[in-house]
Design an enzyme around this catalytic site. Structure first.
Site, mmCIF file in Angstrom:
data_model
loop_
_atom_site.group_PDB
_atom_site.id
_atom_site.type_symbol
_atom_site.label_atom_id
_atom_site.label_comp_id
_atom_site.label_asym_id
_atom_site.label_seq_id
_atom_site.Cartn_x
_atom_site.Cartn_y
_atom_site.Cartn_z
ATOM 1 N N ARG A 251 23.230 -32.614 -13.923
ATOM 2 C CA ARG A 251 24.107 -31.754 -14.362
ATOM 3 C C ARG A 251 25.043 -32.122 -15.823
ATOM 4 O O ARG A 251 25.180 -31.229 -15.896
ATOM 5 C CB ARG A 251 25.234 -30.313 -13.591
ATOM 6 N N ASN B 140 34.359 -24.094 -20.101
ATOM 7 C CA ASN B 140 34.757 -24.375 -19.020
ATOM 8 C C ASN B 140 33.391 -25.440 -18.199
ATOM 9 O O ASN B 140 32.764 -24.232 -17.948
ATOM 10 C CB ASN B 140 34.967 -22.997 -17.567
ATOM 11 N N VAL C 114 34.535 -31.464 -9.804
ATOM 12 C CA VAL C 114 35.149 -31.290 -8.525
ATOM 13 C C VAL C 114 34.143 -31.167 -7.476
ATOM 14 O O VAL C 114 32.751 -30.689 -7.699
ATOM 15 C CB VAL C 114 35.978 -30.261 -8.695
ATOM 16 N N ILE C 115 33.875 -32.658 -7.036
ATOM 17 C CA ILE C 115 32.609 -32.826 -5.743
ATOM 18 C C ILE C 115 33.325 -32.618 -4.235
ATOM 19 O O ILE C 115 34.048 -33.686 -4.058
ATOM 20 C CB ILE C 115 32.335 -33.838 -6.018
ATOM 21 N N GLU D 114 33.705 -35.414 -2.263
ATOM 22 C CA GLU D 114 35.498 -36.462 -1.917
ATOM 23 C C GLU D 114 36.459 -36.166 -2.023
ATOM 24 O O GLU D 114 37.436 -36.221 -2.058
ATOM 25 C CB GLU D 114 35.091 -37.135 -3.197
ATOM 26 N N THR D 115 36.654 -34.840 -1.046
ATOM 27 C CA THR D 115 37.716 -33.900 -2.185
ATOM 28 C C THR D 115 37.748 -33.095 -0.873
ATOM 29 O O THR D 115 36.943 -32.236 -0.594
ATOM 30 C CB THR D 115 39.031 -33.672 -2.480
ATOM 31 N N HIS E 36 40.134 -30.343 -0.464
ATOM 32 C CA HIS E 36 40.720 -29.670 -0.496
ATOM 33 C C HIS E 36 39.849 -28.452 -1.764
ATOM 34 O O HIS E 36 40.036 -28.249 -2.747
ATOM 35 C CB HIS E 36 42.174 -29.282 -1.397
ATOM 36 N N LEU F 117 43.067 -30.473 -11.467
ATOM 37 C CA LEU F 117 44.874 -29.368 -11.956
ATOM 38 C C LEU F 117 44.906 -29.427 -12.577
ATOM 39 O O LEU F 117 46.516 -28.722 -13.269
ATOM 40 C CB LEU F 117 45.295 -29.310 -10.101
ATOM 41 N N GLU F 118 45.344 -30.368 -13.378
ATOM 42 C CA GLU F 118 46.011 -30.990 -15.240
ATOM 43 C C GLU F 118 45.489 -30.387 -16.055
ATOM 44 O O GLU F 118 46.300 -30.136 -16.318
ATOM 45 C CB GLU F 118 46.284 -32.280 -15.331
#
Length: 171
Positions: free
Chosen positions: A129, A115, A83-84, A87-88, A90, A59-60
């Site tokens: 990946r 990106n 982003v896995i 583990e989150t 959200h 997000l940063e």
């Protein structure tokens, strides 16, 4: 009919590249960065023309990209992160918001941004990946930097033709 066509250009010599890397899921992000920097070097981008900054999480990334874009010192930027889902809680929010922010910065500043923020179901997918996505991000950044510079010259050529026509009319 013959049409004009721009051939992809992966020559990185002289290009200035900014990289923003997330530290969340650090082993994967380090793998992305290592592969990316190695590929940039292989494409001819000089180490002194690359700036790598790190941020706490995905997000940063957009804010750091925005600051780099505002500097006007780069031909392309690269976003690296992971982003896995496992583990989150959200996952969708982080994935969607970081992706939208990255896209917006590129469009707002007319600057290519590769990106390579991975979104995976688990660690194993991310590790599998990371190397190819890191390399791919480098290739995308170099190709798009060259493409945007070539397309910018189209506008410059048209402006020069208009100036010449104006001068002829005044003469």
């Amino acid at each position: 009919m013959e049409i004009g066509q721009y051939q992809p250009n992966l020559e990185g010599d002289g290009l200035r590249i900014g990289i923003v890397q997330s530290r969340f899921n650090e082993p994967v992000c380090n793998g992305l960065a290592d592969a990316c920097v190695e590929e940039l070097e292989r494409l001819g981008v000089s180490g002194e023309d690359v700036l790598l900054v790190s941020v706490p999480g995905a997000l940063e990334i957009p804010l750091a990209l925005q600051k780099l874009a505002e500097s006007g010192q780069f031909d392309a930027l690269i976003a690296l992160g992971a982003v896995i889902r496992g583990e989150t809680y959200h996952f969708e929010l982080v994935s969607n918001e970081s992706g939208a922010g990255i896209t917006r910065i590129g469009l707002d500043f007319n600057l290519p941004i590769a990106n390579a923020v991975l979104t995976t179901e688990n660690d194993e997918q991310a590790v599998a990946r990371m190397t190819e996505k890191g390399r791919d991000a480098a290739r995308v950044a170099v190709e798009m930097a060259n493409l945007t510079m070539a397309l910018d010259q189209l506008g410059d050529d048209e402006d020069e033709e208009e100036d010449e026509e104006d001068e002829e009319e005044r003469a």
